[in-house]
Scaffold this motif. Structure first.
Motif: not given
Length: 177
Positions: A94-112, A133-140
């Motif tokens: 949420q605070f320290a590295d929000p880019d990591m969450l976006q990277s996780y979402i991108t990697e997960s969507l690529n696998v899908i 759609d659910e993976v796209s909306k993943t939050t911290a």
């Protein structure tokens, strides 16, 4: 503090610190810890539950232990690990590295996307799109909650087994015939 709570909190805190340290190690080595950390749950949690229950039984309970005592010690160990790591994970994402969450979402969507044909065949087009759609909306908070539930599930199953295996009751003296 009573040993029934003192021992598991010690093992739970140490286990959580090791989990957090592994998160940093993976992050610094270029791996995405969100994709890799689940593997460590199968090593860290059982080790800490086993040694925590064993220490309680052997050191503080004269080598004896009821099943419920093992379950209580194990609950506080895996509960501490799960809660502390999940709070850390939420704060980190949420605070320290929000880019990591976006990277996780991108990697997960690529696998899908890579497995679209297989997933559509098995689940159907609607379920595939819903998953996407659910993976796209993943939050911290989603990832922190998922981590909490999975660590607690693993911990509960292992605690049940280890409490049974490590249980020792006093021998009953039979007055014989």
């Amino acid at each position: 503090m009573k040993p029934l709570f003192k021992v598991p909190l010690k093992f739970g805190l140490i286990g959580a610190v090791i989990n957090i340290a592994m998160f940093f190690v993976q992050h610094w080595t270029g791996s995405n810890p969100l994709m890799e950390m689940r593997v460590f749950d199968f090593f860290i949690i059982p080790v800490f539950i086993f040694f925590g229950i064993k220490e309680y039984r052997d050191t503080f309970n004269q080598g004896l232990m009821e099943f419920w005592q093992g379950m209580t010690v194990g609950f506080f160990i895996y509960g501490s690990i799960a809660v502390l790591y999940s709070i850390f994970l939420w704060i980190a994402l949420q605070f320290a590295d929000p880019d990591m969450l976006q990277s996780y979402i991108t990697e997960s969507l690529n696998v899908i996307k890579e497995n679209k044909d297989l997933l559509t065949e098995e689940m159907g087009a609607e379920s595939y799109q819903s998953s996407y759609d659910e993976v796209s909306k993943t939050t911290a908070l989603d990832l922190a909650t998922d981590s909490l539930v999975k660590k607690a599930g693993i911990g509960f199953l292992l605690t049940s087994v280890l409490s049974t295996v490590l249980k020792k009751q006093p021998k009953k003296i039979r007055l014989g015939r």
